[in-house]
Design a protein around this motif. Structure first.
Motif, PDB file in Angstrom:
ATOM      1  N   ALA A   3      44.192 -38.052  34.825  1.00 44.56           N
ATOM      2  CA  ALA A   3      43.350 -37.058  34.154  1.00 44.56           C
ATOM      3  C   ALA A   3      42.126 -36.809  35.023  1.00 44.56           C
ATOM      4  CB  ALA A   3      42.922 -37.569  32.780  1.00 44.56           C
ATOM      5  N   HIS A   4      41.945 -35.532  35.416  1.00 45.43           N
ATOM      6  CA  HIS A   4      40.778 -35.156  36.232  1.00 45.43           C
ATOM      7  C   HIS A   4      39.630 -34.810  35.293  1.00 45.43           C
ATOM      8  CE1 HIS A   4      43.166 -34.681  39.986  1.00 45.43           C
ATOM      9  NE2 HIS A   4      44.125 -34.309  39.154  1.00 45.43           N
ATOM     10  N   LEU A   5      38.472 -35.375  35.553  1.00 50.30           N
ATOM     11  CA  LEU A   5      37.325 -35.138  34.663  1.00 50.30           C
ATOM     12  C   LEU A   5      37.068 -33.648  34.444  1.00 50.30           C
ATOM     13  CD1 LEU A   5      34.803 -35.956  33.074  1.00 50.30           C
ATOM     14  CD2 LEU A   5      33.573 -36.140  35.252  1.00 50.30           C
ATOM     15  N   ASN A   6      36.884 -32.901  35.531  1.00 50.36           N
ATOM     16  CA  ASN A   6      36.508 -31.495  35.354  1.00 50.36           C
ATOM     17  C   ASN A   6      37.653 -30.637  34.805  1.00 50.36           C
ATOM     18  OD1 ASN A   6      33.655 -30.402  36.245  1.00 50.36           O
ATOM     19  ND2 ASN A   6      34.094 -32.266  37.415  1.00 50.36           N
ATOM     20  N   GLY A   7      38.863 -31.112  34.948  1.00 50.79           N
ATOM     21  CA  GLY A   7      39.996 -30.378  34.383  1.00 50.79           C
ATOM     22  C   GLY A   7      40.181 -30.677  32.904  1.00 50.79           C
ATOM     23  N   TYR A  11      34.485 -24.049  37.477  1.00 50.69           N
ATOM     24  CA  TYR A  11      34.120 -25.205  36.654  1.00 50.69           C
ATOM     25  C   TYR A  11      32.976 -25.951  37.332  1.00 50.69           C
ATOM     26  CZ  TYR A  11      38.084 -25.437  33.346  1.00 50.69           C
ATOM     27  OH  TYR A  11      38.975 -25.219  32.340  1.00 50.69           O
ATOM     28  N   HIS A  12      33.143 -26.158  38.644  1.00 49.03           N
ATOM     29  CA  HIS A  12      32.142 -26.970  39.350  1.00 49.03           C
ATOM     30  C   HIS A  12      30.791 -26.281  39.382  1.00 49.03           C
ATOM     31  CE1 HIS A  12      35.709 -29.128  41.397  1.00 49.03           C
ATOM     32  NE2 HIS A  12      35.316 -29.766  40.319  1.00 49.03           N
ATOM     33  N   LEU A  13      30.830 -24.967  39.461  1.00 47.09           N
ATOM     34  CA  LEU A  13      29.580 -24.216  39.433  1.00 47.09           C
ATOM     35  C   LEU A  13      28.850 -24.464  38.110  1.00 47.09           C
ATOM     36  CD1 LEU A  13      28.505 -22.274  41.566  1.00 47.09           C
ATOM     37  CD2 LEU A  13      29.588 -20.400  40.328  1.00 47.09           C
ATOM     38  N   ARG A  15      39.814 -39.783  36.563  1.00 49.10           N
ATOM     39  CA  ARG A  15      39.507 -39.610  37.991  1.00 49.10           C
ATOM     40  C   ARG A  15      38.527 -38.467  38.184  1.00 49.10           C
ATOM     41  NH1 ARG A  15      45.424 -38.800  40.414  1.00 49.10           N
ATOM     42  NH2 ARG A  15      45.932 -40.387  38.887  1.00 49.10           N
ATOM     43  N   THR A  16      37.667 -38.608  39.166  1.00 51.41           N
ATOM     44  CA  THR A  16      36.757 -37.518  39.485  1.00 51.41           C
ATOM     45  C   THR A  16      36.330 -37.593  40.944  1.00 51.41           C
ATOM     46  OG1 THR A  16      34.846 -36.262  38.702  1.00 51.41           O
ATOM     47  CG2 THR A  16      34.577 -38.662  38.810  1.00 51.41           C
ATOM     48  N   THR A  17      35.957 -36.427  41.461  1.00 49.41           N
ATOM     49  CA  THR A  17      35.551 -36.327  42.867  1.00 49.41           C
ATOM     50  C   THR A  17      34.031 -36.444  42.945  1.00 49.41           C
ATOM     51  OG1 THR A  17      37.242 -34.591  42.926  1.00 49.41           O
ATOM     52  CG2 THR A  17      35.940 -34.950  44.938  1.00 49.41           C
ATOM     53  N   PRO A  18      33.507 -37.529  43.507  1.00 52.40           N
ATOM     54  CA  PRO A  18      32.047 -37.607  43.662  1.00 52.40           C
ATOM     55  C   PRO A  18      31.570 -36.444  44.531  1.00 52.40           C
ATOM     56  CG  PRO A  18      33.073 -39.729  44.108  1.00 52.40           C
ATOM     57  CD  PRO A  18      34.181 -38.721  44.030  1.00 52.40           C
ATOM     58  N   LYS A  19      30.511 -35.761  44.054  1.00 52.04           N
ATOM     59  CA  LYS A  19      30.089 -34.529  44.735  1.00 52.04           C
ATOM     60  C   LYS A  19      28.648 -34.593  45.173  1.00 52.04           C
ATOM     61  CE  LYS A  19      33.269 -32.034  41.777  1.00 52.04           C
ATOM     62  NZ  LYS A  19      33.668 -33.185  40.956  1.00 52.04           N
ATOM     63  N   LYS A  20      28.418 -33.945  46.301  1.00 52.30           N
ATOM     64  CA  LYS A  20      27.039 -33.769  46.772  1.00 52.30           C
ATOM     65  C   LYS A  20      26.625 -32.362  46.380  1.00 52.30           C
ATOM     66  CE  LYS A  20      26.206 -36.308  51.002  1.00 52.30           C
ATOM     67  NZ  LYS A  20      27.313 -36.859  51.742  1.00 52.30           N
ATOM     68  N   SER A  23      43.368 -35.757  45.969  1.00 51.72           N
ATOM     69  CA  SER A  23      43.768 -34.558  45.222  1.00 51.72           C
ATOM     70  C   SER A  23      43.130 -33.326  45.835  1.00 51.72           C
ATOM     71  CB  SER A  23      43.397 -34.697  43.745  1.00 51.72           C
ATOM     72  OG  SER A  23      42.034 -35.034  43.594  1.00 51.72           O
ATOM     73  N   GLY A  24      43.233 -32.204  45.133  1.00 54.10           N
ATOM     74  CA  GLY A  24      42.705 -30.948  45.654  1.00 54.10           C
ATOM     75  C   GLY A  24      43.839 -30.023  46.056  1.00 54.10           C
ATOM     76  N   ASN A  25      43.455 -28.848  46.485  1.00 50.74           N
ATOM     77  CA  ASN A  25      44.448 -27.828  46.837  1.00 50.74           C
ATOM     78  C   ASN A  25      45.420 -28.347  47.904  1.00 50.74           C
ATOM     79  OD1 ASN A  25      45.835 -25.571  47.591  1.00 50.74           O
ATOM     80  ND2 ASN A  25      44.053 -24.211  47.377  1.00 50.74           N
ATOM     81  N   GLY A  57      53.577 -34.183  47.206  1.00 48.93           N
ATOM     82  CA  GLY A  57      54.648 -33.203  47.031  1.00 48.93           C
ATOM     83  C   GLY A  57      54.352 -32.136  45.998  1.00 48.93           C
ATOM     84  N   GLU A  58      53.112 -31.709  45.908  1.00 49.29           N
ATOM     85  CA  GLU A  58      52.829 -30.570  45.005  1.00 49.29           C
ATOM     86  C   GLU A  58      53.295 -29.274  45.635  1.00 49.29           C
ATOM     87  OE1 GLU A  58      48.561 -31.168  43.821  1.00 49.29           O
ATOM     88  OE2 GLU A  58      49.294 -30.252  41.971  1.00 49.29           O
ATOM     89  N   VAL A  59      53.454 -29.310  46.946  1.00 49.70           N
ATOM     90  CA  VAL A  59      54.072 -28.204  47.685  1.00 49.70           C
ATOM     91  C   VAL A  59      55.119 -28.834  48.609  1.00 49.70           C
ATOM     92  CG1 VAL A  59      52.106 -26.592  47.610  1.00 49.70           C
ATOM     93  CG2 VAL A  59      52.205 -28.317  49.416  1.00 49.70           C
ATOM     94  N   THR A 103      48.313 -35.990  31.384  1.00 46.79           N
ATOM     95  CA  THR A 103      47.906 -34.612  31.082  1.00 46.79           C
ATOM     96  C   THR A 103      47.484 -33.805  32.310  1.00 46.79           C
ATOM     97  OG1 THR A 103      45.678 -35.435  30.655  1.00 46.79           O
ATOM     98  CG2 THR A 103      47.099 -35.065  28.739  1.00 46.79           C
ATOM     99  N   ASP A 104      46.997 -34.465  33.358  1.00 42.34           N
ATOM    100  CA  ASP A 104      46.474 -33.803  34.553  1.00 42.34           C
ATOM    101  C   ASP A 104      45.119 -33.153  34.247  1.00 42.34           C
ATOM    102  OD1 ASP A 104      46.381 -33.034  37.187  1.00 42.34           O
ATOM    103  OD2 ASP A 104      47.755 -31.346  36.980  1.00 42.34           O
ATOM    104  N   ASP A 105      45.152 -32.001  33.572  1.00 45.02           N
ATOM    105  CA  ASP A 105      43.925 -31.259  33.256  1.00 45.02           C
ATOM    106  C   ASP A 105      44.071 -30.738  31.825  1.00 45.02           C
ATOM    107  OD1 ASP A 105      42.667 -31.219  35.980  1.00 45.02           O
ATOM    108  OD2 ASP A 105      44.549 -30.236  36.479  1.00 45.02           O
ATOM    109  N   SER A 106      43.730 -31.568  30.857  1.00 51.26           N
ATOM    110  CA  SER A 106      44.002 -31.207  29.465  1.00 51.26           C
ATOM    111  C   SER A 106      43.235 -29.953  29.048  1.00 51.26           C
ATOM    112  CB  SER A 106      43.664 -32.368  28.529  1.00 51.26           C
ATOM    113  OG  SER A 106      42.340 -32.798  28.757  1.00 51.26           O
TER     114      SER A 106
END
Ligand code: 6MZ
Length: 403
Positions: A23-27, A105-107, A137-142, A237-239, A267-269, A342-345
Motif C-alpha cells: 500500500a502506497h501512502l499517497n495512493g 497528489y504530491h503537489l 510504503r512511502t517515498t521520502p521526499k525532499k 517503485s515509480g513509473n 514486471g509492470e511492463v 490494494t496498491d493504491d486504495s
C-alpha cells in the motif's frame, strides 16, 4: 459456504483479519481529503497559479477529485477551480495516467502537516477494514520550498502514526535512533483499558525510479537509521518505463548488505532484461509481476519469492482485460505464496476487504480457503518473529468466529 454463521460474503471479507503488504501512502489518500467542495468554486475560479493550472490541465484526461486540500490551496490562491471542475473520475486509468495523478497528489500532499494528516487517516482507514498488520510504503521526499528533507518527511509520517487515536497502534517495540528524526522516544503499543481495534504498522521506504543512485542510497541509509521507528524494508517503485536498473542496483545491494528486506515492483511492463536482473538479486518479495513469462514464473516459484497481488490495480490499469485472465489462479493452484493487496486504495477506489471479495467471487474460493489465504500472508511480512506470533494468535482467535 461453511462457517461464519449467516454472514454474507461481503461482510465476511470485511470481518476477516487482513494483512496489507503493498500500500502506497499517497495512493491511499481518502477521497474526502482530496475532493473539492463545490462551495469554494468562486474562490478557486478567481485564483491563478500558472504552474498548478498547467499541471492540472495535463491530468484532466485522467480525472481526479480533490476536496479539503484543494480548499486550502484555493484559499491561498494556488489552485484554479475552473481546471479542477473539468476533472472527472474515471474507472480505468492507464499506468502513465496514474503517474500523472501522483504528481498532482504530491503537489497537494507534500508538506509536513499534510503528510502527517494523510498518514493518520490512511492507518485509520485500513484499521476500519480490519487490517491487523499494515506495511505502509512511502517515498521520502525532499521539498526545499517547504523546508522538507527526506528525514523530516519521515518524521511527519511517524508523527501521523503517533496521531492515530481511533484505534490502538503497535508501531515499534524498542530502541532509539541515531537520526534526529523524532525527538521523542519510539512509540510503543498505545494501550487502552477499553478493548479497541489494534493494528500493527510497519513502514517500507520506497525508492522512486526517477531518483539518482545517490538519492536511492540516501533512502536506504535513512531506512537503516529508522529501523527503531518501524521501518522494516525497502521498496522500488515509480513509473516502470523510467530509470535504469543499474541506477538502483547499488542502493538495493547496500540494503541487502545491511540486512534490510527488499520488495520490488517487478514486471509492470514487459522489460524482460530488468525482470531477470531483479530476480537475480533474490528480493524477499515482488509486487505486480504482470508481464512475467513462463520461464520467469518458473524462477519465481523455484526461488519461492512471495508475490504481492493487486487485482483491482492490475485490472484498472489495463494489464488484464478480464479478471479471469489474472495469474492469481495459477499461483494459488501451485500453492505459491501470495498476498492480496490494494496498491493504491484511494486512486483505485478499493479496500482490502474488496480485494478479498473479488478473489473469492472470481476464483471460487470458499471461506476456509480465504481464511487460510489471509493468514498465510503472515510469513511474507517483514515483521519480527514476535509480531508474527501475535498475528498468528489473532487468526487463531478469529477462526472460531469466521470458519
Ligand atoms: C509503481 C507506484 C504504483 O510513495 O508518494 N506507486 N509505482 N506502480 C504502481 N502501480 C500503479 N502506485 C504507486 O506514494 C505514491 C508513489 O508510489 C508509487 C509511485 O512512485 C507514486 O508516486 P508515495 O507515498
Amino acid at each position: 459456504m461453511e462457517g461464519g454463521g449467516d454472514m454474507g460474503l461481503v461482510e465476511w471479507c470485511r470481518e476477516l483479519p487482513k494483512i496489507e503488504l503493498h500500500a502506497h501512502l499517497n495512493g491511499s489518500v481518502r477521497d474526502s481529503t482530496l475532493l473539492p467542495p463545490w462551495d469554494i468554486r468562486n474562490d478557486l475560479e478567481n485564483s491563478s497559479c500558472i504552474t498548478f493550472r498547467s499541471t492540472l490541465k495535463q491530468i484532466i484526461s485522467t480525472g481526479l477529485a480533490m476536496r479539503e486540500l484543494a480548499k486550502d490551496l484555493g484559499e491561498k490562491g494556488v489552485i484554479a477551480f475552473a481546471d479542477v471542475a473539468h476533472v472527472i473520475m474515471k474507472n480505468g486509468r492507464s499506468l502513465p495516467e496514474c503517474f500523472k495523478l501522483f504528481d498532482l497528489y504530491h503537489l497537494l500532499t507534500t508538506d509536513h502537516q499534510t503528510v502527517t494528516r494523510i498518514t493518520k487517516e490512511v492507518i485509520e482507514d485500513f484499521a476500519a477494514e480490519n487490517v491487523v498488520y499494515l506495511e505502509l510504503r512511502t517515498t521520502p521526499k525532499k521539498n526545499e520550498a517547504k523546508g522538507m528533507t527526506k528525514c523530516s518527511y519521515m518524521k511527519a509520517v511517524i508523527d501521523g502514526i503517533r496521531a492515530v487515536d481511533t484505534v490502538d497502534v503497535d508501531f515499534v517495540t524498542s530502541g532509539t535512533s541515531n537520526v534526529n528524526c523524532s525527538e521523542a522516544t519510539p512509540l510503543n503499543c498505545i494501550g487502552s483499558p477499553i478493548k479497541r481495534k489494534k493494528i500493527y504498522v510497519r513502514l517500507l521506504l520506497s525508492i522512486d525510479r526517477r531518483e539518482t543512485t545517490a538519492a536511492a542510497l540516501e533512502t536506504v541509509n535513512l531506512a537503516m537509521d529508522l529501523k527503531n521507528f518501524g521501518v522494516v524494508g525497502i521498496d522500488l517503485s515509480g513509473n516502470p518505463v523510467i530509470g535504469e536498473w543499474q541506477t538502483f542496483l547499488p542502493a538495493l545491494k547496500h540494503a541487502k548488505e545491511l540486512g534490510l528486506p527488499i520488495t520490488l515492483h517487478c514486471g509492470e511492463v514487459p522489460n524482460h532484461k530488468e525482470i531477470q536482473a531483479m530476480l537475480d538479486i533474490c528480493p524477499q518479495r515482488i509486487g505486480h509481476a504482470c508481464f512475467l513469462v513462463e520461464e520467469e514464473w518458473k524462477r519465481v516459484k523455484f526461488l519461492k519469492i512471495p508475490v504481492e497481488i493487486c487485482l483491482t490495480s492490475n485490472i484498472r490499469t489495463g494489464r488484464f482485460s478480464s479478471i479471469y485472465d489474472h495469474f492469481f489462479a495459477d499461483l494459488y493452484k501451485a500453492k505459491h505464496q501470495v498476498a492480496l493487496c490494494t496498491d493504491d486504495s484511494g486512486l483505485f477506489s478499493t479496500t482490502l476487504s474488496n480485494e478479498f471479495y473479488l478473489a473469492a467471487s472470481t476464483f471460487g474460493l470458499n471461506k476456509d480457503e480465504m481464511f487460510l489465504l489471509a493468514r498465510s500472508a503472515i510469513q511474507s511480512t517483514f515483521a519480527d518473529d514476535e509480531v508474527k506470533h501475535e498475528l498468528t494468535k489473532i487468526y487463531d482467535d478469529a477462526a472460531n468466529r469466521l470458519i
